[in-house]
Design a protein around this motif. Structure first.
Motif, mmCIF file in Angstrom:
data_model
loop_
_atom_site.group_PDB
_atom_site.id
_atom_site.type_symbol
_atom_site.label_atom_id
_atom_site.label_comp_id
_atom_site.label_asym_id
_atom_site.label_seq_id
_atom_site.Cartn_x
_atom_site.Cartn_y
_atom_site.Cartn_z
ATOM 1 N N UNK A 111 0.834 -1.209 0.000
ATOM 2 C CA UNK A 111 0.000 0.000 0.000
ATOM 3 C C UNK A 111 0.866 1.254 0.000
ATOM 4 N N UNK A 112 1.981 1.195 0.718
ATOM 5 C CA UNK A 112 2.869 2.353 0.780
ATOM 6 C C UNK A 112 3.565 2.602 -0.555
ATOM 7 N N UNK A 113 3.907 1.534 -1.267
ATOM 8 C CA UNK A 113 4.514 1.706 -2.588
ATOM 9 C C UNK A 113 3.524 2.411 -3.520
ATOM 10 N N UNK A 114 2.259 1.984 -3.494
ATOM 11 C CA UNK A 114 1.234 2.650 -4.295
ATOM 12 C C UNK A 114 1.071 4.103 -3.876
ATOM 13 N N UNK A 115 1.051 4.336 -2.572
ATOM 14 C CA UNK A 115 0.849 5.685 -2.063
ATOM 15 C C UNK A 115 1.980 6.621 -2.459
ATOM 16 N N UNK A 116 3.203 6.100 -2.577
ATOM 17 C CA UNK A 116 4.328 6.930 -3.003
ATOM 18 C C UNK A 116 4.132 7.424 -4.431
ATOM 19 N N UNK A 117 3.576 6.574 -5.302
ATOM 20 C CA UNK A 117 3.274 7.018 -6.666
ATOM 21 C C UNK A 117 2.279 8.168 -6.659
ATOM 22 N N UNK A 118 1.274 8.054 -5.797
ATOM 23 C CA UNK A 118 0.246 9.102 -5.731
ATOM 24 C C UNK A 118 0.802 10.390 -5.119
ATOM 25 N N UNK A 119 1.639 10.244 -4.100
ATOM 26 C CA UNK A 119 2.156 11.420 -3.398
ATOM 27 C C UNK A 119 3.234 12.156 -4.192
ATOM 28 N N UNK A 120 3.956 11.425 -5.062
ATOM 29 C CA UNK A 120 5.069 12.028 -5.803
ATOM 30 C C UNK A 120 4.934 11.701 -7.290
ATOM 31 N N UNK B 238 11.461 -2.589 -17.584
ATOM 32 C CA UNK B 238 11.456 -1.508 -16.595
ATOM 33 C C UNK B 238 11.159 -2.052 -15.210
ATOM 34 N N UNK B 239 11.920 -1.598 -14.237
ATOM 35 C CA UNK B 239 11.657 -1.996 -12.854
ATOM 36 C C UNK B 239 10.306 -1.448 -12.416
ATOM 37 N N UNK B 240 9.583 -2.234 -11.634
ATOM 38 C CA UNK B 240 8.236 -1.851 -11.213
ATOM 39 C C UNK B 240 8.007 -2.250 -9.764
ATOM 40 N N UNK B 241 6.796 -1.984 -9.286
ATOM 41 C CA UNK B 241 6.429 -2.375 -7.928
ATOM 42 C C UNK B 241 6.475 -3.883 -7.749
ATOM 43 N N UNK B 242 6.342 -4.633 -8.845
ATOM 44 C CA UNK B 242 6.449 -6.086 -8.740
ATOM 45 C C UNK B 242 7.850 -6.500 -8.292
ATOM 46 N N UNK B 243 8.864 -5.864 -8.851
ATOM 47 C CA UNK B 243 10.241 -6.159 -8.445
ATOM 48 C C UNK B 243 10.480 -5.742 -7.003
ATOM 49 N N UNK B 244 9.900 -4.612 -6.629
ATOM 50 C CA UNK B 244 10.012 -4.143 -5.246
ATOM 51 C C UNK B 244 9.362 -5.145 -4.293
ATOM 52 N N UNK B 245 8.246 -5.743 -4.709
ATOM 53 C CA UNK B 245 7.547 -6.713 -3.865
ATOM 54 C C UNK B 245 8.333 -8.014 -3.708
ATOM 55 N N UNK C 265 7.275 6.393 -11.909
ATOM 56 C CA UNK C 265 6.181 5.582 -11.349
ATOM 57 C C UNK C 265 6.564 4.109 -11.280
ATOM 58 N N UNK C 266 6.025 3.434 -10.271
ATOM 59 C CA UNK C 266 6.312 2.016 -10.077
ATOM 60 C C UNK C 266 5.082 1.135 -10.251
ATOM 61 N N UNK C 267 3.884 1.707 -10.028
ATOM 62 C CA UNK C 267 2.658 0.889 -10.085
ATOM 63 C C UNK C 267 1.584 1.619 -10.879
ATOM 64 N N UNK C 268 1.708 1.619 -12.243
ATOM 65 C CA UNK C 268 2.717 0.938 -13.054
ATOM 66 C C UNK C 268 3.753 1.913 -13.594
ATOM 67 N N UNK C 269 4.885 1.386 -14.107
ATOM 68 C CA UNK C 269 5.794 2.243 -14.869
ATOM 69 C C UNK C 269 5.144 2.632 -16.190
ATOM 70 N N UNK C 270 5.697 3.637 -16.834
ATOM 71 C CA UNK C 270 5.170 4.069 -18.130
ATOM 72 C C UNK C 270 5.218 2.910 -19.130
ATOM 73 N N UNK C 271 4.111 2.731 -19.855
ATOM 74 C CA UNK C 271 4.064 1.723 -20.910
ATOM 75 C C UNK C 271 3.682 0.331 -20.457
ATOM 76 N N UNK C 272 3.416 0.142 -19.164
ATOM 77 C CA UNK C 272 3.044 -1.175 -18.642
ATOM 78 C C UNK C 272 1.680 -1.064 -17.971
ATOM 79 N N UNK C 273 0.740 -1.944 -18.289
ATOM 80 C CA UNK C 273 -0.583 -1.875 -17.653
ATOM 81 C C UNK C 273 -0.497 -2.096 -16.144
ATOM 82 N N UNK C 274 -1.305 -1.364 -15.406
ATOM 83 C CA UNK C 274 -1.340 -1.541 -13.960
ATOM 84 C C UNK C 274 -1.734 -2.961 -13.583
ATOM 85 N N UNK C 275 -2.611 -3.561 -14.402
ATOM 86 C CA UNK C 275 -3.062 -4.921 -14.117
ATOM 87 C C UNK C 275 -1.914 -5.921 -14.159
ATOM 88 N N UNK C 276 -0.918 -5.671 -15.021
ATOM 89 C CA UNK C 276 0.228 -6.575 -15.123
ATOM 90 C C UNK C 276 1.073 -6.509 -13.859
#
Length: 206
Positions: free
Chosen positions: A103-112, A189-196, A117-128
């Motif tokens: 939740x915090x990783x998602x919130x960081x995208x919204x706050x900054x 591209x690195x994403x929130x999935x890699x962070x997870x 972006x990590x969830x999702x990076x540019x060019x990658x669907x959020x669903x992926x």
């Protein structure tokens, strides 16, 4: 003969040297209450580097290049009076607190929004990204989710068998091979999935 550079010179050459060192408050070494920033978020993370959930948020902050402060907490006891709950937690600049690493990783995208972006990076669907994060939950073995030895022991304290680790790592390898465009869970591209995933795969290493 060329002389090797000094440690100071090597440190100056690091990419991180171009940014101010994050403010770090150790709640064990200093029992006073810190003065919390009203301009940058403060990450409460586990003190010893054991907690993979704390590492998720730490990775996200570093990948995004967000300025932040850190308060390290001893999860084995002796927590300070100003902290309650489990790590990680974020104290936002407006005084709100929030937990749960994904939740915090998602919130960081919204706050900054002006940071990568990590969830999702540019060019990658959020669903992926969400799918790859959910696969982490389905892949990791049924085990004690200890912050000190995450998914290494069963609930009776016995070590998990090697075959259990091999099964989890095999599935992770399958997921990493899903996209031929790059080495990350969602491609190039690195994403929130890699962070997870990364903090747990790191702990499964030799």
């Amino acid at each position: 003969l060329l002389s090797p550079p000094s440690w100071d010179k090597l440190e100056e050459a690091l990419p991180s040297a171009s940014r101010p060192r994050p403010v770090h408050f150790d709640s064990v070494l200093d029992r006073s209450t810190p003065t919390f920033s009203n301009s940058v978020p403060t990450l409460f993370r586990e003190r010893h580097g054991w907690c993979p959930y704390s590492e998720r948020v730490w990775l996200a902050l570093e990948l995004k290049g967000v300025a932040y402060h850190t308060v390290t907490i001893d999860n084995t006891g002796g927590r300070p009076s100003y902290f309650a709950g489990s790590t990680p937690q974020m104290r936002w600049a407006d005084g709100r607190t929030q937990g749960e690493s994904n939740d915090l990783v998602k919130a960081l995208d919204e706050a900054f929004p002006d940071t990568p972006p990590l969830w999702p990076p540019d060019g990658i669907p959020s669903s992926e990204v969400s799918y790859m994060v959910s696969e982490w939950k389905r892949t990791m073995p049924l085990a004690r989710p200890s912050s000190r030895a995450a998914f290494l022991f069963d609930y009776d304290g016995d070590p998990l068998p090697r075959t259990t680790f091999e099964k989890a790592l095999g599935r992770a390898d399958e997921l990493l091979g899903t996209h031929s465009a790059g080495p990350f869970f969602c491609g190039a591209t690195v994403s929130a999935a890699d962070v997870a995933w990364a903090p747990f795969l790191e702990r499964y290493g030799p």
